[in-house]
Motif scaffolding. Structure first.
Motif, PDB file in Angstrom:
ATOM      1  N   ARG A 151       0.830  -1.204   0.000  1.00 31.33           N
ATOM      2  CA  ARG A 151       0.000   0.000   0.000  1.00 31.33           C
ATOM      3  C   ARG A 151       0.865   1.253   0.000  1.00 31.33           C
ATOM      4  O   ARG A 151       0.514   2.269  -0.613  1.00 31.33           O
ATOM      5  CB  ARG A 151      -0.921   0.006   1.219  1.00 31.33           C
ATOM      6  N   GLU A 152       2.002   1.197   0.675  1.00 34.23           N
ATOM      7  CA  GLU A 152       2.914   2.342   0.669  1.00 34.23           C
ATOM      8  C   GLU A 152       3.519   2.553  -0.712  1.00 34.23           C
ATOM      9  O   GLU A 152       3.661   3.689  -1.173  1.00 34.23           O
ATOM     10  CB  GLU A 152       4.022   2.122   1.699  1.00 34.23           C
ATOM     11  N   TRP A 153       3.875   1.461  -1.375  1.00 33.24           N
ATOM     12  CA  TRP A 153       4.479   1.577  -2.701  1.00 33.24           C
ATOM     13  C   TRP A 153       3.458   1.929  -3.776  1.00 33.24           C
ATOM     14  O   TRP A 153       3.799   2.548  -4.779  1.00 33.24           O
ATOM     15  CB  TRP A 153       5.155   0.249  -3.070  1.00 33.24           C
ATOM     16  N   LEU A 154       2.201   1.528  -3.566  1.00 27.33           N
ATOM     17  CA  LEU A 154       1.150   1.698  -4.573  1.00 27.33           C
ATOM     18  C   LEU A 154      -0.061   2.381  -3.933  1.00 27.33           C
ATOM     19  O   LEU A 154      -1.136   1.790  -3.819  1.00 27.33           O
ATOM     20  CB  LEU A 154       0.746   0.338  -5.135  1.00 27.33           C
ATOM     21  N   PRO A 155       0.081   3.629  -3.506  1.00 26.05           N
ATOM     22  CA  PRO A 155      -0.996   4.270  -2.743  1.00 26.05           C
ATOM     23  C   PRO A 155      -2.302   4.450  -3.494  1.00 26.05           C
ATOM     24  O   PRO A 155      -3.359   4.574  -2.873  1.00 26.05           O
ATOM     25  CB  PRO A 155      -0.383   5.625  -2.364  1.00 26.05           C
ATOM     26  N   ASP A 156      -2.255   4.454  -4.812  1.00 30.05           N
ATOM     27  CA  ASP A 156      -3.471   4.675  -5.582  1.00 30.05           C
ATOM     28  C   ASP A 156      -3.820   3.497  -6.500  1.00 30.05           C
ATOM     29  O   ASP A 156      -4.589   3.632  -7.445  1.00 30.05           O
ATOM     30  CB  ASP A 156      -3.346   5.949  -6.418  1.00 30.05           C
ATOM     31  N   VAL A 157      -3.253   2.331  -6.218  1.00 34.02           N
ATOM     32  CA  VAL A 157      -3.511   1.135  -7.024  1.00 34.02           C
ATOM     33  C   VAL A 157      -4.287   0.122  -6.185  1.00 34.02           C
ATOM     34  O   VAL A 157      -3.832  -0.243  -5.092  1.00 34.02           O
ATOM     35  CB  VAL A 157      -2.192   0.499  -7.526  1.00 34.02           C
ATOM     36  N   PRO A 158      -5.453  -0.353  -6.653  1.00 28.17           N
ATOM     37  CA  PRO A 158      -6.192  -1.376  -5.900  1.00 28.17           C
ATOM     38  C   PRO A 158      -5.354  -2.628  -5.691  1.00 28.17           C
ATOM     39  O   PRO A 158      -4.633  -3.065  -6.586  1.00 28.17           O
ATOM     40  CB  PRO A 158      -7.403  -1.659  -6.795  1.00 28.17           C
ATOM     41  N   ILE A 159      -5.463  -3.201  -4.495  1.00 23.44           N
ATOM     42  CA  ILE A 159      -4.710  -4.399  -4.161  1.00 23.44           C
ATOM     43  C   ILE A 159      -5.668  -5.551  -3.896  1.00 23.44           C
ATOM     44  O   ILE A 159      -6.537  -5.472  -3.014  1.00 23.44           O
ATOM     45  CB  ILE A 159      -3.807  -4.163  -2.937  1.00 23.44           C
ATOM     46  N   PHE A 160      -5.516  -6.602  -4.681  1.00 19.64           N
ATOM     47  CA  PHE A 160      -6.250  -7.851  -4.486  1.00 19.64           C
ATOM     48  C   PHE A 160      -5.321  -8.828  -3.767  1.00 19.64           C
ATOM     49  O   PHE A 160      -4.100  -8.741  -3.885  1.00 19.64           O
ATOM     50  CB  PHE A 160      -6.662  -8.455  -5.832  1.00 19.64           C
TER      51      PHE A 160
END
Length: 231
Positions: A151-160
């Protein structure tokens, strides 16, 4: 709301079960696997059914092969489990206008930070269990504490999140880590085949925990009250 993908479908009955239970996505494996189906078969499996959005699962295919399979299967998205580059992901998005998800085996070492280069190139990242020589489908969970780093590396990318999910553990995942989506295959099977009852119970469990979360945030949710008190 947590998005739900039921993956590895091979029969019309399984597609119908996932659709009727309320899945957001259904997955078809085109890579070499015991759940592999040819792209041309997807139309037969979904014909006449109000199926959820179709996601194809691939491993290290060329752009040309991805485009051809996407057309043959009338896909709504591509889930890439190999060493596909950010440039290929971006090109696939631009040429198709479809969803592109990058699967990422969580290693808990410096290699994980490379996921940052996919920001802006993909619509979602799917975290899975790392196992040497396997491109997913291990049926095992990874330590979910690692989700926070992504989440820190991809703050605006949905994570499944995938890997070893079942009706017995997905509630904890949703409660404690709030992924944007979950992906399940073997966890809703019996004797190697998709089980309609397990699919239904899995989706119900996720929706139940979504409801509990909304209640905790002060949003009225009449359907979740008594079950939330169990935790």
């Amino acid at each position: 709301m947590t998005r739900i993908k039921i993956c590895g479908l091979q029969t019309r009955e399984a597609v119908r079960a996932a659709a009727e239970a309320g899945a957001d996505f259904i997955g078809f494996v085109f890579a070499r696997s015991k759940r592999q189906v040819p792209p041309e078969q997807v139309g037969e499996l979904t014909h006449g059914l109000a199926a959820p959005r179709r996601i194809g699962v691939f491993v290290d295919e060329s752009l040309e092969s991805l485009l051809a399979a996407g057309k043959a299967a009338a896909l709504d998205g591509f889930q890439l489990h190999g060493a596909e580059s950010p440039a290929l992901c971006r090109e696939l998005k631009e040429q198709t206008g479809k969803l592109v998800w990058k699967a990422w085996p969580v290693r808990f070492d410096e290699a994980d930070a490379q996921i940052r280069y996919y920001r802006g190139a993909v619509d979602a990242v799917l975290l899975d269990t790392y196992h040497p020589g396997a491109a997913g489908g291990t049926g095992r969970t990874f330590p979910w504490r690692g989700i926070a780093r992504f989440r820190e590396w991809l703050p605006d990318v949905p994570i499944f999140v995938a890997g070893g999910l079942t009706v017995d553990n997905v509630g904890e995942l949703v409660d404690e880590y709030r992924p944007d989506g979950v992906d399940v295959s073997s966890g809703v099977e019996s004797n190697g085949a998709k089980d309609a009852d397990k699919i239904k119970r899995f989706i119900e469990r996720v929706r139940e925990r979504d409801g509990c979360y909304r209640m905790k945030k002060g949003v009225s949710e009449n359907t979740a009250g008594s079950s939330c008190l169990k935790r």
